[in-house]
Design an enzyme around this catalytic site. Structure first.
Site, PDB file in Angstrom:
ATOM      1  N   CYS A 195      -0.001   3.744   2.835  1.00 42.69           N
ATOM      2  CA  CYS A 195       0.489   3.184   4.108  1.00 42.69           C
ATOM      3  C   CYS A 195       1.960   3.531   4.303  1.00 42.69           C
ATOM      4  O   CYS A 195       2.394   3.872   5.404  1.00 42.69           O
ATOM      5  CB  CYS A 195       0.325   1.663   4.131  1.00 42.69           C
ATOM      6  SG  CYS A 195      -1.378   1.097   3.996  1.00 42.69           S
ATOM      7  N   CYS A 211       0.824  -1.214   0.000  1.00 40.30           N
ATOM      8  CA  CYS A 211       0.000   0.000   0.000  1.00 40.30           C
ATOM      9  C   CYS A 211       0.858   1.263   0.000  1.00 40.30           C
ATOM     10  O   CYS A 211       1.604   1.516   0.957  1.00 40.30           O
ATOM     11  CB  CYS A 211      -0.917  -0.035   1.226  1.00 40.30           C
ATOM     12  SG  CYS A 211      -1.754   1.504   1.601  1.00 40.30           S
TER      13      CYS A 211
END
Length: 181
Positions: free
Chosen positions: A108, A105
């Protein structure tokens, strides 16, 4: 370096000499690290595992090796499906912030260093991160994750706030709100 002290009513847990009141045990292995005072017994800790047995039915085992999950203030602690709830329960009434992320991600990865900085800023908050991989899927499902990153804020073992996405300002506001409530 974490120090764990485990207390067990099971005398078979460790095989060690009995210590009577007023005695002192000084391990010969390793160099001294610190002291634990137990009523009338002084235990000098070494960098290796030390055990002592007090009376017939009370054992204390101390170790500088990790016997279970530990959390360090000012750092983000990686958790998994087995360590998450014990750490949350051990936090008591402290605020716990969980970063639920994945390795792939992008947002993230952007939030990770900011989350680390928050852990240094708030020394009264426990910061955890959970990789929502296949192994941790049961916990992610239990916590109701739908997107990553998702930040769950817990107080008294319950989720009280959630911030989804890489919304740093919203996360800071949510942490402040829960801390001050």
């Amino acid at each position: 370096m974490a120090l764990n002290v485990c207390v067990s009513p099971n005398p078979k847990w460790v095989a060690s000499p009995s210590i009577d009141s007023g005695s002192s045990l000084r391990p010969s292995l390793g160099s001294g690290f610190g002291n634990i005072n137990i009523p009338s017994v002084n235990l000098n800790l070494s960098t290796r595992t030390t055990s002592l047995s007090l009376r017939r039915n009370f054992s204390v085992r101390s170790s500088l090796e990790t016997a279970g999950p530990t959390v360090t203030v000012g750092q983000v602690t990686e958790v998994n499906k087995d360590t998450f709830w014990p750490i949350v329960k051990a936090a008591g009434d402290k605020t716990v912030v969980l970063d639920m992320y994945t390795q792939w991600c992008g947002p993230c990865k952007v939030m990770a260093p900011k989350f680390q900085e928050l852990s240094k800023k708030y020394d009264d908050v426990v910061f955890l991160k959970l990789d929502c991989n296949q192994d941790n899927r049961p916990l992610a499902k239990e916590l109701g994750i739908k997107v990553v990153p998702t930040f769950k804020i817990l107080k008294d073992n319950k989720v009280v706030k959630e911030v989804t996405g890489a919304k740093y300002d919203d996360l800071v506001a949510a942490i402040d709100n829960v801390r001050l409530s």
